[in-house]
Scaffold this motif. Structure first.
Motif, PDB file in Angstrom:
ATOM      1  N   GLY A 212       0.850  -1.189   0.000  1.00 58.45           N
ATOM      2  CA  GLY A 212       0.000   0.000   0.000  1.00 58.45           C
ATOM      3  C   GLY A 212       0.880   1.230   0.000  1.00 58.45           C
TER       4      GLY A 212
ATOM      5  N   SER B 274      -0.979   4.432   4.373  1.00 58.25           N
ATOM      6  CA  SER B 274      -2.183   3.615   4.190  1.00 58.25           C
ATOM      7  C   SER B 274      -2.554   2.818   5.428  1.00 58.25           C
ATOM      8  CB  SER B 274      -2.009   2.663   2.999  1.00 58.25           C
ATOM      9  OG  SER B 274      -0.907   1.801   3.212  1.00 58.25           O
TER      10      SER B 274
ATOM     11  N   LYS C 148      -0.216   0.393   6.924  1.00 57.84           N
ATOM     12  CA  LYS C 148       0.476  -0.899   6.952  1.00 57.84           C
ATOM     13  C   LYS C 148       1.213  -1.136   8.264  1.00 57.84           C
ATOM     14  CE  LYS C 148       3.138  -0.233   3.358  1.00 57.84           C
ATOM     15  NZ  LYS C 148       2.877   1.193   3.119  1.00 57.84           N
TER      16      LYS C 148
ATOM     17  N   HIS D  92       6.340  -1.489   0.080  1.00 60.05           N
ATOM     18  CA  HIS D  92       5.676  -0.597  -0.871  1.00 60.05           C
ATOM     19  C   HIS D  92       6.013  -0.996  -2.299  1.00 60.05           C
ATOM     20  CE1 HIS D  92       9.687   1.375  -0.391  1.00 60.05           C
ATOM     21  NE2 HIS D  92       9.567   1.454  -1.694  1.00 60.05           N
TER      22      HIS D  92
ATOM     23  N   VAL E  25      -3.914  -5.685  -0.210  1.00 54.19           N
ATOM     24  CA  VAL E  25      -3.671  -4.288  -0.593  1.00 54.19           C
ATOM     25  C   VAL E  25      -4.395  -3.390   0.399  1.00 54.19           C
ATOM     26  CG1 VAL E  25      -3.879  -2.553  -2.414  1.00 54.19           C
ATOM     27  CG2 VAL E  25      -3.526  -4.962  -3.012  1.00 54.19           C
TER      28      VAL E  25
ATOM     29  N   SER F 244      -5.411   0.546   1.693  1.00 57.23           N
ATOM     30  CA  SER F 244      -5.605   1.926   1.266  1.00 57.23           C
ATOM     31  C   SER F 244      -6.549   2.604   2.247  1.00 57.23           C
ATOM     32  CB  SER F 244      -6.198   1.975  -0.154  1.00 57.23           C
ATOM     33  OG  SER F 244      -6.441   3.303  -0.561  1.00 57.23           O
TER      34      SER F 244
ATOM     35  N   ALA G 235      -7.204   1.278  -6.074  1.00 59.85           N
ATOM     36  CA  ALA G 235      -5.906   1.457  -5.403  1.00 59.85           C
ATOM     37  C   ALA G 235      -4.901   0.434  -5.909  1.00 59.85           C
ATOM     38  CB  ALA G 235      -6.069   1.330  -3.889  1.00 59.85           C
ATOM     39  N   THR G 236      -5.359  -0.815  -6.107  1.00 54.86           N
ATOM     40  CA  THR G 236      -4.478  -1.856  -6.639  1.00 54.86           C
ATOM     41  C   THR G 236      -4.097  -1.542  -8.079  1.00 54.86           C
ATOM     42  OG1 THR G 236      -5.794  -3.393  -5.312  1.00 54.86           O
ATOM     43  CG2 THR G 236      -4.162  -4.349  -6.792  1.00 54.86           C
TER      44      THR G 236
END
Length: 526
Positions: free
Chosen positions: A302, A306, A308, A471, A485, A487, A508-509
């Motif tokens: 991400g 985001s 993570k 990332h 993923v 976001s 987003a992907t």
């Protein structure tokens, strides 16, 4: 044009040897090579900042003016006005105590012939020109208040403030997520198209392929191959160039896996950080559920911000969810007090992105590993019993380091060696689950390939389960069985590696996949 001829730089030994190249208006030369090959020393020499004890010889001609004989104050007039520098770590490069607008303003005051009263407006123009939103507000913020991509844009604004014809960018996209990398590369490309001569130092060949007109490959302080980008990447002549290209992450076949037992589960996790004053609450993790199956590698990808790392901290039990729960090996985890979690912590370990900052600088390698292997009982290697010392040597062997490494301090080791020690420390408790948070993002491409290969071998040998955060979709695609993923604090897509990368469903992907470099089928070098 900047003409470099027979540049030699040495300290107690030669570092840069007989290097020659030209930096031409409107063109980008990429200088690539492994860590320690001499790239950054070369760049700093072009600006007269090789170091107080450096011995520099050769010719440095900028538009016909010989710079090699300049001294301190003379060089100071060149820097900023004729040569701009963009460094890798914007957080360190920018003054943390001053607003970025004031820092950019200083460059204008020193090198630009504009009235003092016009400087604030020019700062805003510069910030807008590098793509920063709300530049008036950004000019009042300090570097720590900006994201990684925003800081890098601010650093570029400072570098181009006095409109220098030459721009040197030293690893300007390292540790940025791929989407932000794309924005920074687009910005550098636009500066090149405006007529600036660009020297780009990087270990990322996808960045080289997207912006460079020429490539020079550096090994042991020497340029061993130099030519047009297409020629060097498609038909490399030197063994080291071929090695660099072969080290770019690629996907191997992803065999179907049978359903396995979940070893780590997050259920409807929410993490809200309370606001203060006029700053509202921030939801970093927003109703996330996922499970990690025994023996697999689940990749989490991400953009910056985001959520993570916050999610990883919740799974590790280093932070407490606002709502929701985590289970470890089928038992409650997040709800337990730390005293009850302590004994089970050995089952889950983490490898951090910046290995050096995660070590106690006072400790030698042997003591770092002895402390971890004994759960803090023996923090000094030489005072530890033989079984602990044997464990330390076995760990070093497992990660490909010699026994003599026990006496070294991490500060004196290469980035790749430090990351191997970080892996050894994570394995010291004989864990079942390994959480890797950006473990290769700051490493050059060949060392990155070595570390990824090491992690995959250790996973197979020890039966580890991995939660791998990055990332970089190229890295994620190499190591993962499944990909999640993230976001805006949510898991927006999760599935098998090939399914997610080849048929992305969420926008987003699709954005992340769209920012990947050309695939092997579209470029012979990759």
């Amino acid at each position: 044009m900047y003409r470099v001829r027979d540049l030699n730089v040495g300290f107690d030994r030669p570092i840069v040897k007989n290097v020659s190249f030209d930096l031409k208006p409107g063109l980008c030369l990429a200088l690539v090579g492994e860590s320690g090959s001499g790239k950054s020393v070369t760049a700093r020499s072009l600006m007269g900042i090789a170091g107080q004890n450096a011995k520099v010889t050769g010719s440095l001609q900028l538009d016909g003016e010989e710079l090699s004989k300049l001294r301190g104050r003379q060089w100071a007039k060149i820097r900023g006005s004729k040569i701009g520098l963009v460094l890798q770590d914007a957080l360190v490069s920018l003054d943390p105590l001053r607003p970025i607008g004031r820092e950019i303003g200083d460059t204008l005051r020193l090198h630009a012939n504009i009235p003092r009263g016009d400087i604030p407006g020019r700062v805003v123009e510069l910030l807008r020109s590098v793509g920063l939103d709300d530049p008036e507000s950004r000019a009042l913020q300090r570097s720590e208040q900006l994201s990684g991509g925003q800081r890098q844009r601010a650093l570029i604004a400072a570098a181009i403030a006095a409109d220098p014809p030459i721009l040197i960018a030293d690893e300007p996209t390292t540790a940025l997520d791929r989407t932000v990398q794309t924005h920074i590369v687009d910005l550098l490309r636009s500066l090149k198209e405006q007529g600036k001569a660009l020297l780009l130092i990087t270990h990322d060949l996808s960045v080289v392929d997207s912006i460079a007109d020429e490539v020079a490959v550096m090994v042991g302080g020497e340029i061993v191959e130099h030519g047009p980008t297409e020629q060097v990447l498609s038909n490399p002549r030197h063994e080291k160039t071929r090695e660099l290209i072969a080290s770019v992450p690629t996907r191997s076949p992803n065999p179907p896996r049978k359903p396995a037992t979940p070893v780590l589960q997050g259920m409807d996790l929410v993490r809200i950080f309370p606001g203060t004053g006029n700053i509202p609450d921030r939801t970093a993790v927003d109703h996330v559920s996922l499970d990690l199956q025994r023996g697999e590698t689940l990749g989490l990808v991400g953009s910056s911000g985001s959520g993570k790392t916050t999610l990883a901290r919740l799974l590790l039990g280093l932070d407490t969810p606002t709502t929701g729960m985590v289970t470890l090996l089928g038992q409650p985890w997040s709800e337990l007090p730390e005293t009850e979690r302590r004994e089970r912590r050995r089952k889950i370990s983490i490898i951090y992105q910046d290995a050096l900052s995660s070590f106690d600088p006072r400790m030698r390698v042997g003591s770092i590993l002895a402390d971890a292997a004994s759960f803090g009982k023996y923090p000094t290697y030489r005072r530890a019993p033989k079984e602990i010392r044997d464990t330390v040597e076995s760990l070093l062997s497992d990660v490909g380091l010699p026994p003599a490494t026990v006496t070294a301090r991490p500060l004196h080791l290469s980035g790749g060696m430090r990351q191997r020690i970080a892996i050894a420390r994570a394995l010291a408790t004989d864990p079942e689950i390994l959480v890797s948070d950006e473990p290769v993002s700051s490493l050059d491409v060949t060392v990155q390939a070595e570390i990824l290969s090491l992690l995959q071998r250790l996973q197979a040998d020890r039966g580890l389960t991995q939660f791998f955060i990055s990332h970089d979709l190229g890295v994620i695609g190499q190591v993962s069985d499944r990909i999640a993923v993230m976001s805006g604090g949510k898991i927006v897509e999760i599935g098998g590696r090939d399914q997610v990368l080849d048929h992305p469903q969420h926008t987003a992907t699709q954005t992340l996949v769209g920012s990947l470099p050309p695939s092997a089928s579209s470029h012979d070098a990759f």
